[in-house]
Design a protein around this motif. Structure first.
Motif, PDB file in Angstrom:
ATOM      1  N   GLY A 222      94.121  60.962 -21.405  1.00  0.00           N
ATOM      2  CA  GLY A 222      94.545  62.352 -21.246  1.00  0.00           C
ATOM      3  C   GLY A 222      94.843  62.735 -19.815  1.00  0.00           C
ATOM      4  N   LEU A 223      94.214  62.050 -18.864  1.00  0.00           N
ATOM      5  CA  LEU A 223      94.391  62.389 -17.454  1.00  0.00           C
ATOM      6  C   LEU A 223      95.841  62.262 -17.010  1.00  0.00           C
ATOM      7  N   PHE A 224      96.600  61.386 -17.689  1.00  0.00           N
ATOM      8  CA  PHE A 224      97.978  61.147 -17.269  1.00  0.00           C
ATOM      9  C   PHE A 224      98.898  62.324 -17.593  1.00  0.00           C
ATOM     10  N   ALA A 225      98.409  63.298 -18.327  1.00  0.00           N
ATOM     11  CA  ALA A 225      99.196  64.529 -18.519  1.00  0.00           C
ATOM     12  C   ALA A 225      99.453  65.231 -17.190  1.00  0.00           C
ATOM     13  N   ARG A 226      98.655  64.931 -16.182  1.00  0.00           N
ATOM     14  CA  ARG A 226      98.861  65.510 -14.855  1.00  0.00           C
ATOM     15  C   ARG A 226     100.127  64.976 -14.190  1.00  0.00           C
ATOM     16  N   VAL A 227     100.680  63.883 -14.704  1.00  0.00           N
ATOM     17  CA  VAL A 227     101.926  63.330 -14.158  1.00  0.00           C
ATOM     18  C   VAL A 227     103.118  64.222 -14.518  1.00  0.00           C
ATOM     19  N   LEU A 228     102.997  64.953 -15.619  1.00  0.00           N
ATOM     20  CA  LEU A 228     104.079  65.800 -16.099  1.00  0.00           C
ATOM     21  C   LEU A 228     104.243  67.046 -15.229  1.00  0.00           C
ATOM     22  N   GLU A 229     105.437  67.595 -15.264  1.00  0.00           N
ATOM     23  CA  GLU A 229     105.640  68.920 -14.687  1.00  0.00           C
ATOM     24  C   GLU A 229     105.301  69.964 -15.755  1.00  0.00           C
ATOM     25  N   PRO A 230     104.771  71.113 -15.362  1.00  0.00           N
ATOM     26  CA  PRO A 230     104.420  72.144 -16.356  1.00  0.00           C
ATOM     27  C   PRO A 230     105.635  72.924 -16.842  1.00  0.00           C
ATOM     28  N   SER A 231     106.672  72.188 -17.278  1.00  0.00           N
ATOM     29  CA  SER A 231     107.866  72.822 -17.825  1.00  0.00           C
ATOM     30  C   SER A 231     107.551  73.387 -19.205  1.00  0.00           C
ATOM     31  N   GLU A 232     108.457  74.114 -19.779  1.00  0.00           N
ATOM     32  CA  GLU A 232     108.230  74.702 -21.103  1.00  0.00           C
ATOM     33  C   GLU A 232     107.942  73.623 -22.132  1.00  0.00           C
TER      34      GLU A 232
ATOM     35  N   GLY B 111     109.205  57.413 -12.099  1.00  0.00           N
ATOM     36  CA  GLY B 111     109.256  56.390 -13.142  1.00  0.00           C
ATOM     37  C   GLY B 111     108.189  56.607 -14.196  1.00  0.00           C
ATOM     38  N   TYR B 112     106.982  56.929 -13.769  1.00  0.00           N
ATOM     39  CA  TYR B 112     105.903  57.168 -14.728  1.00  0.00           C
ATOM     40  C   TYR B 112     106.087  58.490 -15.467  1.00  0.00           C
ATOM     41  N   ARG B 113     106.646  59.468 -14.807  1.00  0.00           N
ATOM     42  CA  ARG B 113     106.914  60.729 -15.504  1.00  0.00           C
ATOM     43  C   ARG B 113     107.935  60.504 -16.613  1.00  0.00           C
ATOM     44  N   ASP B 114     108.976  59.730 -16.314  1.00  0.00           N
ATOM     45  CA  ASP B 114     109.998  59.433 -17.331  1.00  0.00           C
ATOM     46  C   ASP B 114     109.388  58.682 -18.503  1.00  0.00           C
ATOM     47  N   MET B 115     108.538  57.679 -18.211  1.00  0.00           N
ATOM     48  CA  MET B 115     107.906  56.912 -19.285  1.00  0.00           C
ATOM     49  C   MET B 115     107.067  57.816 -20.176  1.00  0.00           C
TER      50      MET B 115
END
Length: 518
Positions: free
Chosen positions: A298-308, A400-404
């Motif tokens: 779950g920690l890897f959700a921090r890689v995402l941007e908080p977009s809609e 790269g990790y955000r895209d994955m």
């Protein structure tokens, strides 16, 4: 047979590397089997040497035995994008290259000796890069190390938490009695330290614990029965703060509070914002409790941007910088080889208090900002797990990790929507009841079952026997369910959705055909 060097070992290495290259070249073929067939398993089992040979078979014959007999009986869990069992990542190309170097040089990464090897420096740099990927300030987490996985990391977290809450109780008692002493759990042992602190119980307060947490609590001497559920509902993840405080107030009891960051069956989160974690932090500070995060994937959700598109999922990992310690897996969503976990703690002094090697001058590293790993973790002998982490982070970077991760989430949401609309399946949990909720709450896991209950008892085996994909079985609300977890870097949403759809069609056709037979 004597030990042989060149040219025998070189020829066998060349043969092995050719096998690796041949296997990698077909990994993306859509019809590639994920599980070995029965004949390969039987052949491998029959070929295993039953007793130690007196002379040895030699490297050439052994190489052929490994490649021809054993390798065909291994699953392609890391090679295939359609291995959805457990939460199992693959191996990125950069991590695979680094892993070859790890085996070649075989470093024991235990003592920081910068004049002898760069390995510990690479490990610390890899941990810094990982913290940056996860949007943490690395200077806040000096107690950082690699482990075998999130289970070991949870052991570290509970051990440090145990040390802290008992030491805090001892300090409070010393202040109240105007006495002096420097007793710690690490020196006295758990029973003696609890007696000094007048503690009769150490409890772990959480909402929905993973089984590895209970295993960890047993290992560190707290016991599997130390857990208290403090969720708002029986199967829920959200904390009931009033209930939590009720348990924190108990006299003679020390507490560790654990946040489940992505529950194993649903991928759901126990907190949803910085404010949620801040409320937990406030209660922990008020009652001297330790705040730990079990965040295998779950920690890897921090890689995402908080977009809609990802706001809800990102919210599940917000605020975790307020915790005392965090456990996670790198062999899941970072896609590095097994086994590799990580542990972050704000309190490196506590880690040293628990894990240091006392009175061993030959294990000292001198003054350095880089910690010797053997003094802040479990093992004195450690594999160079950091190099694949370093290599993959340098190779692909944050974007790269955000895209994955975005691809994995979008694939899971497509599968969830397909199953929601399918007349033969129920999507779980039941609150995923429209496209908006599916597209908002689905992370990387899809949980479902067949509407016909009889099919549920064989659904997992029927899907897996197709060899086109692999899923895990579980139970949900006391009944069998099926779980798809997307974690491999090679997943592409539309392509892999089509394979899931066609496999489901095949399973249903076969099921109906069997049922219609006289």
């Amino acid at each position: 047979m004597e030990f042989s060097g060149p040219p025998s070992d070189v020829a066998c290495l060349v043969k092995t590397h050719q096998h690796v290259l041949d296997t990698i070249s077909i990994r993306s073929e859509l019809e590639q089997r994920i599980l070995p067939d029965a004949s390969a398993l039987q052949k491998a089992d029959r070929s295993l040497i039953s007793s130690l040979p007196e002379q040895g078979y030699g490297i050439e014959k052994t190489t052929s035995h490994i490649l021809d007999d054993i390798a065909p009986a291994l699953s392609h869990q890391a090679l295939s994008p359609r291995y959805y069992g457990f939460v199992t990542g693959g191996i990125t190309p950069a991590a695979r290259i680094a892993e070859n170097v790890v085996s070649l040089y075989d470093q024991n990464v235990c003592v920081h000796l910068p004049e002898a090897s760069v390995a510990t420096t690479v490990e610390d740099r890899a941990l810094v890069l990982l913290l940056e990927l996860l949007d943490f300030n690395y200077t806040d987490w000096p107690g950082r190390t690699f482990t075998t996985g999130a289970t070991a990391s949870n052991i570290l977290g509970l051990a440090c938490g145990r040390e802290y809450v008992v030491d805090e109780a001892i300090r409070n008692r010393r202040r109240s009695t105007a006495s002096h002493g420097t007793e710690t759990v690490g020196e006295l042992g758990l029973l003696a330290a609890c007696q000094v602190a007048c503690i009769t119980r150490i409890q772990v307060l959480t909402s929905l614990p993973h089984s590895s947490l209970k295993k960890a609590s047993s290992v560190v001497g707290l016991g599997r029965d130390c857990f208290q559920r403090v969720s708002k509902t029986e199967n829920g993840l959200d904390f009931d703060l009033d209930l939590l405080e009720h348990h924190l107030k108990r006299s003679g009891t020390a507490s560790i509070v654990v946040i489940s960051c992505a529950e194993v069956n649903t991928g759901r989160f126990a907190t949803h914002s910085v404010e949620d974690v801040r409320a937990l932090r406030s209660l922990c500070d008020k009652y001297g409790a330790w705040l730990h995060v079990d965040a295998a994937f779950g920690l890897f959700a921090r890689v995402l941007e908080p977009s809609e598109e990802f706001k809800y999922v990102h919210g599940g990992a917000e605020g975790l910088e307020l915790a005392d310690s965090i456990a996670g897996d790198a062999h899941k969503l970072l896609n590095v080889p097994y086994d590799c976990g990580f542990f972050f703690s704000r309190h490196v002094d506590l880690a040293q208090q628990v894990f240091q090697n006392p009175n061993a001058s030959y294990l000292q590293s001198g003054n350095s900002k880089i910690q010797s790993p053997l003094n802040i973790g479990l093992e004195n002998s450690r594999r160079f797990r950091a190099l694949p982490v370093y290599g993959t982070l340098v190779s692909y970077g944050r974007l790269g990790y955000r895209d994955m991760l975005q691809r994995l989430i979008r694939f899971a949401r497509l599968v969830a929507w397909h199953l929601f609309e399918h007349p033969d399946f129920d999507l779980l949990p039941q609150d995923l009841n429209d496209k908006l909720s599916i597209d908002e709450r689905t992370y990387i896991i899809v949980l479902f079952r067949a509407k016909e209950d009889a099919l549920n008892y064989t659904l997992v085996s029927r899907l897996n026997s197709s060899s086109r994909l692999y899923v895990s079985g579980t139970t949900w609300e006391g009944r069998p369910a099926c779980r798809i977890a997307a974690a491999n870097w090679q997943v592409y949403p539309e392509r892999d959705l089509a394979i899931v759809q066609s496999t489901i069609v095949g399973v249903l056709d076969n099921w109906r055909g069997v049922r219609s037979e006289p």
